[in-house]
Design a protein around this motif. Structure first.
Motif, PDB file in Angstrom:
ATOM      1  N   ARG A 127      -5.410  -8.165   0.416  1.00  0.00           N
ATOM      2  CA  ARG A 127      -3.870  -8.709   0.543  1.00  0.00           C
ATOM      3  C   ARG A 127      -3.306  -8.572   1.818  1.00  0.00           C
ATOM      4  O   ARG A 127      -3.857  -7.826   2.673  1.00  0.00           O
ATOM      5  N   SER A 128      -2.336  -9.214   2.247  1.00  0.00           N
ATOM      6  CA  SER A 128      -1.886  -9.330   3.584  1.00  0.00           C
ATOM      7  C   SER A 128      -0.609  -8.675   3.578  1.00  0.00           C
ATOM      8  O   SER A 128      -0.127  -7.939   2.661  1.00  0.00           O
ATOM      9  N   GLY A 129       0.202  -8.286   4.702  1.00  0.00           N
ATOM     10  CA  GLY A 129       1.311  -7.567   4.758  1.00  0.00           C
ATOM     11  C   GLY A 129       1.206  -6.056   4.683  1.00  0.00           C
ATOM     12  O   GLY A 129       2.129  -5.322   4.320  1.00  0.00           O
ATOM     13  N   ILE A 130      -0.193  -5.274   5.116  1.00  0.00           N
ATOM     14  CA  ILE A 130      -0.453  -3.927   4.918  1.00  0.00           C
ATOM     15  C   ILE A 130      -0.454  -3.507   6.347  1.00  0.00           C
ATOM     16  O   ILE A 130      -1.330  -4.127   6.938  1.00  0.00           O
ATOM     17  N   GLY A 131       0.101  -2.480   6.726  1.00  0.00           N
ATOM     18  CA  GLY A 131       0.154  -2.136   8.156  1.00  0.00           C
ATOM     19  C   GLY A 131      -0.895  -0.895   8.182  1.00  0.00           C
ATOM     20  O   GLY A 131      -1.204  -0.379   7.260  1.00  0.00           O
ATOM     21  N   ALA A 132      -1.407  -0.647   9.381  1.00  0.00           N
ATOM     22  CA  ALA A 132      -2.383   0.506   9.694  1.00  0.00           C
ATOM     23  C   ALA A 132      -1.734   1.947   9.356  1.00  0.00           C
ATOM     24  O   ALA A 132      -2.464   2.809   8.633  1.00  0.00           O
ATOM     25  N   PRO A 133      -0.258   2.064   9.494  1.00  0.00           N
ATOM     26  CA  PRO A 133       0.160   3.636   9.125  1.00  0.00           C
ATOM     27  C   PRO A 133       0.135   3.728   7.378  1.00  0.00           C
ATOM     28  O   PRO A 133      -0.271   4.870   7.038  1.00  0.00           O
ATOM     29  N   ALA A 134       0.200   2.627   6.661  1.00  0.00           N
ATOM     30  CA  ALA A 134      -0.043   2.653   5.392  1.00  0.00           C
ATOM     31  C   ALA A 134      -1.410   3.152   4.934  1.00  0.00           C
ATOM     32  O   ALA A 134      -1.683   4.019   3.908  1.00  0.00           O
ATOM     33  N   TRP A 135      -2.462   2.533   5.575  1.00  0.00           N
ATOM     34  CA  TRP A 135      -3.674   3.052   5.278  1.00  0.00           C
ATOM     35  C   TRP A 135      -4.115   4.345   5.701  1.00  0.00           C
ATOM     36  O   TRP A 135      -4.716   4.832   4.981  1.00  0.00           O
ATOM     37  N   PHE A 142      -2.543   6.126   2.730  1.00  0.00           N
ATOM     38  CA  PHE A 142      -3.737   6.228   1.658  1.00  0.00           C
ATOM     39  C   PHE A 142      -4.719   7.240   1.982  1.00  0.00           C
ATOM     40  O   PHE A 142      -5.200   7.777   0.767  1.00  0.00           O
ATOM     41  N   VAL A 143      -5.401   7.067   3.117  1.00  0.00           N
ATOM     42  CA  VAL A 143      -6.617   7.978   3.214  1.00  0.00           C
ATOM     43  C   VAL A 143      -6.282   9.393   3.335  1.00  0.00           C
ATOM     44  O   VAL A 143      -6.928  10.220   2.666  1.00  0.00           O
ATOM     45  N   ALA A 144      -5.065   9.852   3.507  1.00  0.00           N
ATOM     46  CA  ALA A 144      -4.259  11.298   3.417  1.00  0.00           C
ATOM     47  C   ALA A 144      -4.391  11.624   2.082  1.00  0.00           C
ATOM     48  O   ALA A 144      -4.527  12.742   1.626  1.00  0.00           O
ATOM     49  N   MET A 145      -3.734  10.744   1.244  1.00  0.00           N
ATOM     50  CA  MET A 145      -3.576  10.847  -0.023  1.00  0.00           C
ATOM     51  C   MET A 145      -5.033  11.041  -0.944  1.00  0.00           C
ATOM     52  O   MET A 145      -4.901  11.882  -1.677  1.00  0.00           O
ATOM     53  N   VAL A 146      -5.991  10.323  -0.411  1.00  0.00           N
ATOM     54  CA  VAL A 146      -7.092  10.642  -1.161  1.00  0.00           C
ATOM     55  C   VAL A 146      -7.783  11.873  -0.873  1.00  0.00           C
ATOM     56  O   VAL A 146      -8.346  12.587  -1.670  1.00  0.00           O
ATOM     57  N   LEU A 147      -7.766  12.250   0.549  1.00  0.00           N
ATOM     58  CA  LEU A 147      -8.146  13.525   1.102  1.00  0.00           C
ATOM     59  C   LEU A 147      -7.435  14.562   0.298  1.00  0.00           C
ATOM     60  O   LEU A 147      -7.947  15.533  -0.243  1.00  0.00           O
ATOM     61  N   THR A 148      -6.296  14.593   0.384  1.00  0.00           N
ATOM     62  CA  THR A 148      -5.329  15.841  -0.365  1.00  0.00           C
ATOM     63  C   THR A 148      -5.582  15.824  -1.664  1.00  0.00           C
ATOM     64  O   THR A 148      -5.276  16.933  -2.447  1.00  0.00           O
ATOM     65  N   SER A 149      -5.823  14.698  -2.452  1.00  0.00           N
ATOM     66  CA  SER A 149      -6.111  14.653  -3.908  1.00  0.00           C
ATOM     67  C   SER A 149      -7.314  15.572  -4.183  1.00  0.00           C
ATOM     68  O   SER A 149      -7.402  16.302  -5.045  1.00  0.00           O
ATOM     69  N   ALA A 150      -8.214  15.165  -3.288  1.00  0.00           N
ATOM     70  CA  ALA A 150      -9.483  16.059  -3.505  1.00  0.00           C
ATOM     71  C   ALA A 150      -9.337  17.595  -3.303  1.00  0.00           C
ATOM     72  O   ALA A 150      -9.910  18.341  -3.905  1.00  0.00           O
ATOM     73  N   LEU A 174       0.906  -1.118  -0.047  1.00  0.00           N
ATOM     74  CA  LEU A 174       0.020   0.062  -0.129  1.00  0.00           C
ATOM     75  C   LEU A 174       0.839   1.186  -0.149  1.00  0.00           C
ATOM     76  O   LEU A 174       0.493   2.198  -0.716  1.00  0.00           O
ATOM     77  N   ALA A 175       2.079   1.279   0.838  1.00  0.00           N
ATOM     78  CA  ALA A 175       2.837   2.383   0.715  1.00  0.00           C
ATOM     79  C   ALA A 175       3.572   2.606  -0.538  1.00  0.00           C
ATOM     80  O   ALA A 175       3.515   3.839  -1.219  1.00  0.00           O
ATOM     81  N   VAL A 176       3.568   1.513  -1.391  1.00  0.00           N
ATOM     82  CA  VAL A 176       4.328   1.751  -2.790  1.00  0.00           C
ATOM     83  C   VAL A 176       2.996   2.374  -3.713  1.00  0.00           C
ATOM     84  O   VAL A 176       3.285   3.220  -4.508  1.00  0.00           O
ATOM     85  N   VAL A 177       1.964   1.711  -3.630  1.00  0.00           N
ATOM     86  CA  VAL A 177       0.721   2.173  -4.271  1.00  0.00           C
ATOM     87  C   VAL A 177       0.399   3.805  -3.910  1.00  0.00           C
ATOM     88  O   VAL A 177       0.156   4.707  -4.809  1.00  0.00           O
ATOM     89  N   VAL A 178       0.693   4.266  -2.795  1.00  0.00           N
ATOM     90  CA  VAL A 178       0.450   5.619  -2.177  1.00  0.00           C
ATOM     91  C   VAL A 178       1.336   6.762  -3.178  1.00  0.00           C
ATOM     92  O   VAL A 178       1.017   7.481  -3.961  1.00  0.00           O
ATOM     93  N   VAL A 179       2.939   6.118  -3.156  1.00  0.00           N
ATOM     94  CA  VAL A 179       3.675   6.774  -3.972  1.00  0.00           C
ATOM     95  C   VAL A 179       3.151   6.998  -5.359  1.00  0.00           C
ATOM     96  O   VAL A 179       3.335   7.889  -6.068  1.00  0.00           O
TER      97      VAL A 179
END
Length: 274
Positions: free
Chosen positions: A129-137, A140-148, A50-55
């Protein structure tokens, strides 16, 4: 309230527009592609997918969302004027500032809905998928908010351009020019200045200030540095890197980029002869 009624009308019209539907599908397709392809090697290197996807999504957003926002908003006022509906609209008990704010709010909401739905597809795929930590989520939420918010900033600039001209073609040219300036030319010019300066006058503080003058750069720095896990994959983490502006300041500046052009658009529309 008139502003909310105007915004709701913009949303109703926008949701019936096939172009808006196509935008949502495009964002969903691109985000899903990044999930399926961009994060494929992460299982080998034990990286947080998820961190890679955020980037990856943040980099995509910088190019795509501002362009969509400007195409959505460049004729907000001048288009109504050319169609002859602006005078009819102002004949109702509605203030000019309410027209500007209502249209910007409605168009920003349309783009926010498209962004949330489009990037939500990526979130849904990654949730399985497994291996995704809470900080990455959280990132991701911050990325969606700032994208808006980034989309709203460029909607505000599009509405401002629409109030300053009297022809849709001119407004369209201004919209394209704004996209080229903030997304492509600004950083290229800044890089050229840094190379020519060779560290003599452009200090880190001056550079940070210059970056704050571009909403695309503010968005990029926020999403690449606010979360430590994401910063590792963005290449902006490490003991040798200068400290970026704090996330709270970046968020506030991005919000200011939403408000300031809209305030200028209100002032310009108040003085505009109809």
């Amino acid at each position: 309230m008139n502003v909310l009624k105007l915004a709701a009308q913009e949303i109703r019209v926008g949701l019936r527009n096939r172009w808006v539907v196509a935008t949502t599908v495009l964002l969903a397709a691109l985000s899903l592609s990044l999930v399926l392809l961009g994060s494929a090697p992460t299982g080998v290197v034990k990286a947080d997918p998820l961190a890679v996807v955020v980037v990856s999504l943040a980099s995509l957003t910088i190019f795509l969302v501002p362009l969509i926002a400007l195409l959505l908003s460049f004729d907000a006022i001048v288009g109504e004027h050319e169609r002859g509906t602006l005078m009819l609209l102002l004949a109702y008990p509605v203030a000019r500032w309410q027209v500007v704010v209502g249209k910007a709010l409605g168009q920003s909401s349309i783009l926010a809905i498209a962004t949330v739905l489009g990037y939500g597809v990526a979130a849904a795929a990654l949730s399985m998928r497994s291996g995704i930590g809470a900080p990455a989520w959280s990132a991701f939420v911050a990325m969606v908010l700032t994208s808006a918010m980034l989309g709203a900033a460029f909607v505000s600039m599009g509405v401002l351009a629409s109030t300053l001209v009297r022809e849709r073609a001119t407004a369209a040219g201004l919209a394209v020019g704004l996209w080229l300036l903030f997304v492509l030319l600004y950083d290229t010019a800044l890089l050229g200045i840094l190379v020519a300066d060779k560290g003599r006058y452009v200090t880190q503080d001056v550079l940070n200030l210059a970056l704050l003058l571009n909403p695309a750069d503010v968005y990029r720095i926020f999403n690449m540095t606010a979360n430590d896990g994401v910063a590792v994959y963005s290449g902006l983490a490490g003991p040798g890197n200068a400290a970026p502006p704090p996330p709270a300041l970046l968020f506030a500046v991005l919000a200011a980029w939403v408000v300031a052009p809209l305030a200028l658009a209100v002032l310009a529309f108040r003085r505009k002869p109809i």
